[in-house]
Scaffold this motif. Structure first.
Motif, PDB file in Angstrom:
ATOM      1  N   VAL A 105      34.051  41.802  43.646  1.00 39.81           N
ATOM      2  CA  VAL A 105      34.154  40.552  42.904  1.00 39.81           C
ATOM      3  C   VAL A 105      35.248  40.675  41.844  1.00 39.81           C
ATOM      4  O   VAL A 105      35.244  41.618  41.060  1.00 39.81           O
ATOM      5  N   VAL A 106      36.170  39.725  41.854  1.00 45.95           N
ATOM      6  CA  VAL A 106      37.186  39.621  40.803  1.00 45.95           C
ATOM      7  C   VAL A 106      37.176  38.185  40.297  1.00 45.95           C
ATOM      8  O   VAL A 106      37.368  37.249  41.076  1.00 45.95           O
ATOM      9  N   SER A 107      36.898  38.007  38.999  1.00 43.26           N
ATOM     10  CA  SER A 107      36.887  36.672  38.396  1.00 43.26           C
ATOM     11  C   SER A 107      37.822  36.647  37.198  1.00 43.26           C
ATOM     12  O   SER A 107      37.969  37.650  36.490  1.00 43.26           O
ATOM     13  N   HIS A 108      38.411  35.485  36.973  1.00 40.73           N
ATOM     14  CA  HIS A 108      39.407  35.344  35.913  1.00 40.73           C
ATOM     15  C   HIS A 108      39.254  33.966  35.284  1.00 40.73           C
ATOM     16  O   HIS A 108      39.050  32.978  35.992  1.00 40.73           O
ATOM     17  N   ARG A 109      39.283  33.912  33.952  1.00 40.43           N
ATOM     18  CA  ARG A 109      39.299  32.630  33.256  1.00 40.43           C
ATOM     19  C   ARG A 109      40.442  32.642  32.248  1.00 40.43           C
ATOM     20  O   ARG A 109      40.491  33.498  31.351  1.00 40.43           O
ATOM     21  N   PHE A 110      41.358  31.726  32.436  1.00 34.79           N
ATOM     22  CA  PHE A 110      42.476  31.605  31.518  1.00 34.79           C
ATOM     23  C   PHE A 110      42.008  30.941  30.226  1.00 34.79           C
ATOM     24  O   PHE A 110      40.881  30.493  30.103  1.00 34.79           O
ATOM     25  N   GLY A 111      42.902  30.882  29.246  1.00 36.10           N
ATOM     26  CA  GLY A 111      42.566  30.281  27.959  1.00 36.10           C
ATOM     27  C   GLY A 111      42.485  28.769  28.031  1.00 36.10           C
ATOM     28  O   GLY A 111      42.541  28.156  29.108  1.00 36.10           O
ATOM     29  N   ASP A 112      42.389  28.151  26.866  1.00 37.31           N
ATOM     30  CA  ASP A 112      42.175  26.716  26.746  1.00 37.31           C
ATOM     31  C   ASP A 112      43.345  25.922  27.323  1.00 37.31           C
ATOM     32  O   ASP A 112      44.479  26.027  26.846  1.00 37.31           O
ATOM     33  N   LEU A 113      43.049  25.123  28.342  1.00 36.29           N
ATOM     34  CA  LEU A 113      44.090  24.289  28.961  1.00 36.29           C
ATOM     35  C   LEU A 113      44.617  23.231  27.997  1.00 36.29           C
ATOM     36  O   LEU A 113      45.791  22.842  28.073  1.00 36.29           O
ATOM     37  N   THR A 114      43.763  22.780  27.082  1.00 34.74           N
ATOM     38  CA  THR A 114      44.149  21.656  26.224  1.00 34.74           C
ATOM     39  C   THR A 114      45.161  22.050  25.147  1.00 34.74           C
ATOM     40  O   THR A 114      45.702  21.182  24.468  1.00 34.74           O
ATOM     41  N   ASN A 122      49.794  28.038  24.267  1.00 30.65           N
ATOM     42  CA  ASN A 122      49.341  29.283  24.903  1.00 30.65           C
ATOM     43  C   ASN A 122      49.676  29.280  26.393  1.00 30.65           C
ATOM     44  O   ASN A 122      49.021  29.939  27.195  1.00 30.65           O
ATOM     45  N   PHE A 123      50.721  28.524  26.736  1.00 29.61           N
ATOM     46  CA  PHE A 123      51.214  28.368  28.112  1.00 29.61           C
ATOM     47  C   PHE A 123      50.072  27.984  29.053  1.00 29.61           C
ATOM     48  O   PHE A 123      49.827  28.579  30.071  1.00 29.61           O
ATOM     49  N   PHE A 124      49.349  26.943  28.656  1.00 25.18           N
ATOM     50  CA  PHE A 124      48.239  26.376  29.418  1.00 25.18           C
ATOM     51  C   PHE A 124      47.183  27.438  29.765  1.00 25.18           C
ATOM     52  O   PHE A 124      46.644  27.476  30.869  1.00 25.18           O
ATOM     53  N   GLY A 125      46.926  28.326  28.800  1.00 21.47           N
ATOM     54  CA  GLY A 125      45.845  29.301  28.959  1.00 21.47           C
ATOM     55  C   GLY A 125      46.255  30.668  29.439  1.00 21.47           C
ATOM     56  O   GLY A 125      45.470  31.613  29.387  1.00 21.47           O
ATOM     57  N   LEU A 126      47.484  30.833  29.897  1.00 21.32           N
ATOM     58  CA  LEU A 126      47.901  32.127  30.442  1.00 21.32           C
ATOM     59  C   LEU A 126      47.956  33.221  29.376  1.00 21.32           C
ATOM     60  O   LEU A 126      47.870  34.410  29.693  1.00 21.32           O
ATOM     61  N   ASP A 127      48.093  32.846  28.106  1.00 26.43           N
ATOM     62  CA  ASP A 127      48.190  33.846  27.042  1.00 26.43           C
ATOM     63  C   ASP A 127      46.841  34.427  26.639  1.00 26.43           C
ATOM     64  O   ASP A 127      46.791  35.474  25.982  1.00 26.43           O
ATOM     65  N   ASN A 128      45.753  33.758  26.987  1.00 27.48           N
ATOM     66  CA  ASN A 128      44.426  34.181  26.515  1.00 27.48           C
ATOM     67  C   ASN A 128      43.441  34.181  27.674  1.00 27.48           C
ATOM     68  O   ASN A 128      42.692  33.231  27.848  1.00 27.48           O
ATOM     69  N   ALA A 129      43.438  35.231  28.453  1.00 24.22           N
ATOM     70  CA  ALA A 129      42.614  35.265  29.661  1.00 24.22           C
ATOM     71  C   ALA A 129      41.505  36.297  29.533  1.00 24.22           C
ATOM     72  O   ALA A 129      41.629  37.302  28.833  1.00 24.22           O
ATOM     73  N   LEU A 130      40.388  36.019  30.221  1.00 24.90           N
ATOM     74  CA  LEU A 130      39.276  36.966  30.343  1.00 24.90           C
ATOM     75  C   LEU A 130      39.116  37.338  31.817  1.00 24.90           C
ATOM     76  O   LEU A 130      39.341  36.508  32.707  1.00 24.90           O
ATOM     77  N   THR A 131      38.712  38.581  32.065  1.00 26.57           N
ATOM     78  CA  THR A 131      38.596  39.090  33.429  1.00 26.57           C
ATOM     79  C   THR A 131      37.252  39.761  33.654  1.00 26.57           C
ATOM     80  O   THR A 131      36.692  40.376  32.742  1.00 26.57           O
ATOM     81  N   LYS A 132      36.768  39.620  34.860  1.00 26.31           N
ATOM     82  CA  LYS A 132      35.551  40.310  35.307  1.00 26.31           C
ATOM     83  C   LYS A 132      35.864  40.993  36.634  1.00 26.31           C
ATOM     84  O   LYS A 132      36.473  40.398  37.520  1.00 26.31           O
ATOM     85  N   ILE A 133      35.445  42.252  36.773  1.00 26.15           N
ATOM     86  CA  ILE A 133      35.603  42.953  38.045  1.00 26.15           C
ATOM     87  C   ILE A 133      34.329  43.730  38.322  1.00 26.15           C
ATOM     88  O   ILE A 133      33.744  44.318  37.401  1.00 26.15           O
ATOM     89  N   GLN A 139      34.455  29.959  28.796  1.00 23.15           N
ATOM     90  CA  GLN A 139      35.437  30.957  29.208  1.00 23.15           C
ATOM     91  C   GLN A 139      34.780  32.279  29.616  1.00 23.15           C
ATOM     92  O   GLN A 139      35.151  32.847  30.635  1.00 23.15           O
ATOM     93  N   PRO A 140      33.814  32.821  28.855  1.00 23.50           N
ATOM     94  CA  PRO A 140      33.127  34.035  29.315  1.00 23.50           C
ATOM     95  C   PRO A 140      32.407  33.786  30.633  1.00 23.50           C
ATOM     96  O   PRO A 140      32.004  32.664  30.945  1.00 23.50           O
ATOM     97  N   MET A 141      32.194  34.866  31.408  1.00 22.03           N
ATOM     98  CA  MET A 141      31.618  34.733  32.743  1.00 22.03           C
ATOM     99  C   MET A 141      30.273  35.427  32.906  1.00 22.03           C
ATOM    100  O   MET A 141      29.647  35.310  33.956  1.00 22.03           O
ATOM    101  N   ASN A 142      29.820  36.190  31.900  1.00 18.56           N
ATOM    102  CA  ASN A 142      28.484  36.778  31.989  1.00 18.56           C
ATOM    103  C   ASN A 142      27.445  35.711  31.694  1.00 18.56           C
ATOM    104  O   ASN A 142      27.654  34.814  30.883  1.00 18.56           O
ATOM    105  N   ASP A 143      26.295  35.804  32.349  1.00 17.92           N
ATOM    106  CA  ASP A 143      25.293  34.736  32.285  1.00 17.92           C
ATOM    107  C   ASP A 143      24.813  34.459  30.868  1.00 17.92           C
ATOM    108  O   ASP A 143      24.607  33.302  30.492  1.00 17.92           O
ATOM    109  N   TYR A 147      38.557  25.444  30.416  1.00 17.85           N
ATOM    110  CA  TYR A 147      39.112  26.702  30.916  1.00 17.85           C
ATOM    111  C   TYR A 147      39.191  26.670  32.442  1.00 17.85           C
ATOM    112  O   TYR A 147      38.233  26.293  33.111  1.00 17.85           O
ATOM    113  N   PHE A 148      40.350  27.069  32.949  1.00 17.62           N
ATOM    114  CA  PHE A 148      40.569  27.143  34.396  1.00 17.62           C
ATOM    115  C   PHE A 148      40.547  28.601  34.839  1.00 17.62           C
ATOM    116  O   PHE A 148      40.976  29.492  34.097  1.00 17.62           O
ATOM    117  N   GLY A 149      40.039  28.845  36.039  1.00 24.24           N
ATOM    118  CA  GLY A 149      40.048  30.209  36.553  1.00 24.24           C
ATOM    119  C   GLY A 149      39.630  30.263  38.003  1.00 24.24           C
ATOM    120  O   GLY A 149      39.635  29.252  38.712  1.00 24.24           O
TER     121      GLY A 149
END
Length: 280
Positions: free
Chosen positions: A57-66, A71-82, A250-254, A271-273
């Protein structure tokens, strides 16, 4: 044939009737999985890996789109789960993952109580438990902190029904417990009711929607956090399912998805991901 015809006709008829009466009824078929992915968006579905299957499992959530170009539409502030999930049996799977959010380690167990049966039992019932270990808390900033203070849990009972080849729906009562919480704006024990749906658009595409509502039992308390709302698209490509997700979490843990969602679809942070599952 000779032996058959030399037996008495009445006895033959009796034996034949007895055989027909003793035949077991046609075995009823289990309804195929209501959801294509192990998750709907952030929430779990009632699908489990088959025995012996490994899921990466690989999950990714970019930063705030708004925030747009700031923040380049969220690319500067991303969270990852593996992480990985293993099908220990056809009714039990075990998982472990690492999150960049709070440097969390998340352990999971998912187990099936019942399957939806054609012309039989109407729903699929699955239990799901998580345990978070927050490794970011530093002793220097938190004197006297114990290992148990780093732990948080969720327990979920997920009930789904596949209404047709195109539409599936689920509902899940959720209990959440934190050993360490923000006094005055958070609670040690929290309750939610989650729901999710899938609508099949084509052979390889489906549209997903999920929402979880907080149940408040403390009079006058209003949480500063939002109820999580997510919409996604499943894309099935051979050996894996790829999920595109838009969420106010943005976080992905339950634990964080249900209790610490800060975004707001009504003019707030979105947040998009993606979630990607690879089966081995």
């Amino acid at each position: 044939m000779f032996i058959f015809f030399t037996t008495g006709a009445l006895f033959a008829q009796d034996d034949l009737l007895n055989q027909l009466n003793n035949q077991s009824p046609t075995e009823k078929q289990i309804v195929p999985a209501a959801f294509k992915g192990l998750q709907i968006c952030n929430m779990q579905s009632t699908k489990l890996p088959a025995q012996g299957e490994w899921y990466m499992v690989v999950s990714h959530r970019f930063g705030d789109l708004t925030n747009g170009l700031d923040n380049f539409f969220g690319l500067d502030n991303a969270l990852t789960k593996i992480g990985g999930i293993y099908g220990a049996t056809n009714w039990l799977s075990l998982g472990a993952s690492r999150h960049t959010y709070n440097k969390l380690y998340e352990l999971t167990a998912k187990y099936k109580f019942a399957n939806q049966i054609e012309d039989g039992f109407p729903v699929t019932i699955v239990g799901y438990n998580t345990m978070d270990i927050n490794s970011e808390l530093k002793k220097a900033a938190n004197p006297g902190i114990k290992f148990t203070n780093r732990l948080a849990y969720t327990s979920q009972l997920i009930v789904s029904r596949k209404f047709s080849e195109s539409f599936s729906f689920e509902v899940a009562p959720i209990y959440l417990h934190k050993n360490l919480y923000e006094y005055g704006i958070d609670h040690k024990d929290q309750f939610f009711v989650g729901a999710g749906a899938r609508y099949k658009l084509s052979k390889r595409l489906s549209l997903n929607l999920e929402y979880a509502a907080r149940l408040e039992f403390v009079e006058g308390f209003v949480s500063p956090y939002q109820n999580p709302l997510s919409v996604g698209l499943d894309i099935e490509t051979g050996g894996h399912v790829f999920q595109l997700v838009f969420s106010n979490s943005q976080p992905m843990n339950d634990v964080a998805v249900f209790s610490n969602t800060t975004g707001n679809w009504n003019g707030g942070s979105i947040y998009f991901g993606f979630n990607m599952y690879r089966v081995f």
